[in-house]
Design a protein around this motif. Structure first.
Motif, PDB file in Angstrom:
ATOM      1  N   LEU A 187      74.273  32.033  25.522  1.00  0.00           N
ATOM      2  CA  LEU A 187      72.824  32.163  25.625  1.00  0.00           C
ATOM      3  C   LEU A 187      72.440  33.627  25.849  1.00  0.00           C
ATOM      4  CD1 LEU A 187      72.079  29.046  27.870  1.00  0.00           C
ATOM      5  CD2 LEU A 187      71.905  29.240  25.376  1.00  0.00           C
ATOM      6  N   PRO A 188      71.418  34.121  25.179  1.00  0.00           N
ATOM      7  CA  PRO A 188      71.031  35.539  25.302  1.00  0.00           C
ATOM      8  C   PRO A 188      70.493  35.877  26.689  1.00  0.00           C
ATOM      9  CG  PRO A 188      69.416  34.308  24.009  1.00  0.00           C
ATOM     10  CD  PRO A 188      70.571  33.388  24.217  1.00  0.00           C
ATOM     11  N   LYS A 189      70.781  37.096  27.130  1.00  0.00           N
ATOM     12  CA  LYS A 189      70.310  37.620  28.417  1.00  0.00           C
ATOM     13  C   LYS A 189      69.618  38.957  28.177  1.00  0.00           C
ATOM     14  CE  LYS A 189      72.448  34.316  30.760  1.00  0.00           C
ATOM     15  NZ  LYS A 189      71.728  33.267  31.516  1.00  0.00           N
ATOM     16  N   MET A 190      68.844  39.413  29.149  1.00  0.00           N
ATOM     17  CA  MET A 190      68.118  40.673  29.000  1.00  0.00           C
ATOM     18  C   MET A 190      69.065  41.856  28.848  1.00  0.00           C
ATOM     19  SD  MET A 190      64.930  40.207  28.717  1.00  0.00           S
ATOM     20  CE  MET A 190      64.465  41.931  28.867  1.00  0.00           C
ATOM     21  N   TYR A 191      70.212  41.805  29.552  1.00  0.00           N
ATOM     22  CA  TYR A 191      71.122  42.953  29.470  1.00  0.00           C
ATOM     23  C   TYR A 191      71.789  43.057  28.094  1.00  0.00           C
ATOM     24  CZ  TYR A 191      74.380  39.218  30.965  1.00  0.00           C
ATOM     25  OH  TYR A 191      75.087  38.048  31.097  1.00  0.00           O
ATOM     26  N   ASP A 192      71.649  42.035  27.266  1.00  0.00           N
ATOM     27  CA  ASP A 192      72.201  42.103  25.913  1.00  0.00           C
ATOM     28  C   ASP A 192      71.495  43.154  25.065  1.00  0.00           C
ATOM     29  OD1 ASP A 192      74.077  40.092  26.342  1.00  0.00           O
ATOM     30  OD2 ASP A 192      72.682  38.499  25.791  1.00  0.00           O
ATOM     31  N   LEU A 193      70.218  43.400  25.381  1.00  0.00           N
ATOM     32  CA  LEU A 193      69.470  44.420  24.633  1.00  0.00           C
ATOM     33  C   LEU A 193      70.086  45.805  24.818  1.00  0.00           C
ATOM     34  CD1 LEU A 193      65.791  43.276  25.368  1.00  0.00           C
ATOM     35  CD2 LEU A 193      67.098  42.964  23.247  1.00  0.00           C
ATOM     36  N   LYS A 194      70.467  46.118  26.059  1.00  0.00           N
ATOM     37  CA  LYS A 194      71.093  47.411  26.331  1.00  0.00           C
ATOM     38  C   LYS A 194      72.452  47.501  25.649  1.00  0.00           C
ATOM     39  CE  LYS A 194      72.259  50.583  30.090  1.00  0.00           C
ATOM     40  NZ  LYS A 194      72.307  50.784  31.567  1.00  0.00           N
ATOM     41  N   TRP A 195      73.164  46.388  25.613  1.00  0.00           N
ATOM     42  CA  TRP A 195      74.465  46.370  24.938  1.00  0.00           C
ATOM     43  C   TRP A 195      74.294  46.726  23.466  1.00  0.00           C
ATOM     44  CZ3 TRP A 195      77.274  44.560  20.966  1.00  0.00           C
ATOM     45  CH2 TRP A 195      78.667  44.552  21.074  1.00  0.00           C
ATOM     46  N   MET A 196      73.258  46.169  22.844  1.00  0.00           N
ATOM     47  CA  MET A 196      73.008  46.461  21.438  1.00  0.00           C
ATOM     48  C   MET A 196      72.593  47.915  21.238  1.00  0.00           C
ATOM     49  SD  MET A 196      73.720  43.676  19.809  1.00  0.00           S
ATOM     50  CE  MET A 196      72.984  43.984  18.203  1.00  0.00           C
ATOM     51  N   MET A 197      71.797  48.446  22.167  1.00  0.00           N
ATOM     52  CA  MET A 197      71.347  49.827  22.046  1.00  0.00           C
ATOM     53  C   MET A 197      72.507  50.810  22.097  1.00  0.00           C
ATOM     54  SD  MET A 197      67.938  49.773  24.446  1.00  0.00           S
ATOM     55  CE  MET A 197      67.855  51.560  24.439  1.00  0.00           C
ATOM     56  N   PHE A 198      73.527  50.482  22.893  1.00  0.00           N
ATOM     57  CA  PHE A 198      74.695  51.366  23.023  1.00  0.00           C
ATOM     58  C   PHE A 198      75.879  50.888  22.175  1.00  0.00           C
ATOM     59  CE2 PHE A 198      72.296  52.588  26.771  1.00  0.00           C
ATOM     60  CZ  PHE A 198      72.513  53.960  26.835  1.00  0.00           C
TER      61      PHE A 198
END
Length: 323
Positions: A187-198
């Motif tokens: 399930l997606p989490k908010m910290y996944d966005l930062k993972w994608m950015m980096f």
């Protein structure tokens, strides 16, 4: 005088016969045009056949689907497979891989059960074989057949068809088990966005170098792969069943053609994602392949790539090492 009348009679006969042949030729051409127009308009007829499309001579859009397959779908599958491989090889050559900081600790952390490892390979091995045989069946006649002896090609494509058919069922079982049992950790989490950015910390230059964003049991890239596999695996399984067992489901001709296009399109997407997944789990991530071989990962790998999960199982007393 009789000879003159006889010659005139023969000449008139030949002339009228020629006119008659010309008229018949013109009528035949016009008739063919009319018949083809009626076929394209969906005109039906009478036959002794008992099939679903027994009264329809041909679907005019059949040829458009075949052209779509040869001009778009076949090259797209080649690009999805070989294009992604080339891109990753070049990327690794320029960027390098993601190494473990400080190297391996030698302490292996429990991550996957033997059952999880088993169902992973139940889906993975058939998936790879389906991609390769599917490539032969979809694109082989356009890109491989011209360079292969006719007898060799016939045996090759026959073998590919058999493997493709027999591997379909275990793939569906593996897909179903993985989708149902693993969804809770994807399930997606908010910290996944930062993972994608980096880009998950896999870039070894510029502002991305040395950055390892937070990740739980599954990182954002794995989640993206999982849901793509779940969705398009569903399309592949559903359409595959229709194409594999036409006598059981008795799909209409139109549904069969739609299934063929959806099956091929879904296969192209899963092929591209599979190449990314394979490279990320093997060549790109030092120590990553061990997870799906033994079910354990190095402690440093867990801390570096899945720190939130490692901290959670450590805090809950669920951290287990291989003895």
């Amino acid at each position: 005088m009789k000879k003159i009348f006889l010659m005139l009679g023969v000449a008139l006969t030949l002339m009228f016969s020629g006119v008659s042949f010309a008229d018949n030729g013109k009528t035949a051409t016009e008739t063919e045009g009319q018949i083809w127009s009626q076929i394209k308009a969906g005109e039906t007829g009478v036959t002794t056949s008992m099939g679903q499309a027994h009264n329809q001579l041909i679907n005019a859009y059949d040829l458009r689907v075949l052209k779509l397959r040869s001009d778009i779908l076949a090259p797209a599958l080649l690009v999805a497979l070989f294009g992604m491989i080339i891109i990753f090889v070049l990327f690794i050559k320029v960027n390098g891989i993601s190494k473990l900081h400080g190297g391996f600790t030698g302490k292996l952390v429990y991550r996957w059960s033997k059952f999880d490892v088993s169902i992973h390979w139940l889906g993975a091995i058939p998936c790879i074989l389906l991609i390769l045989t599917g490539l032969t069946l979809l694109a082989g006649r356009y890109f491989f057949k011209p360079y292969i002896n006719e007898d060799v090609w016939a045996a090759f494509v026959h073998g590919a068809k058999l493997v493709h058919d027999y591997m379909a069922i275990p793939f569906m079982f593996g897909w179903a088990l993985m989708t149902v049992l693993w969804a809770k950790n994807q399930l997606p989490k908010m910290y996944d966005l930062k993972w994608m950015m980096f880009v998950g910390g896999y870039i070894n230059f510029g502002p991305f170098k040395g950055k390892h964003p937070d990740a739980g049991f599954a990182n954002a890239g794995e989640k993206l792969w999982f849901w793509a596999f779940a969705l398009f695996g569903l399309f592949i399984s559903a359409t595959g069943m229709l194409l594999l067992f036409p006598n059981l489901f008795e799909p209409s001709r139109t549904l069969s053609l739609i299934s063929l296009v959806l099956h091929s399109t879904s296969a192209i997407i899963i092929t591209a994602f599979s190449i990314v997944h394979i490279f990320m789990a093997t060549a790109m991530s030092e120590g990553g392949m061990e997870c799906m071989v033994s079910g354990y990962c190095d402690e440093q790998w867990a801390k570096q790539h899945h720190n939130l999960w490692y901290d959670e199982i450590k805090a809950n007393g669920q951290l287990k090492f291989k003895e």
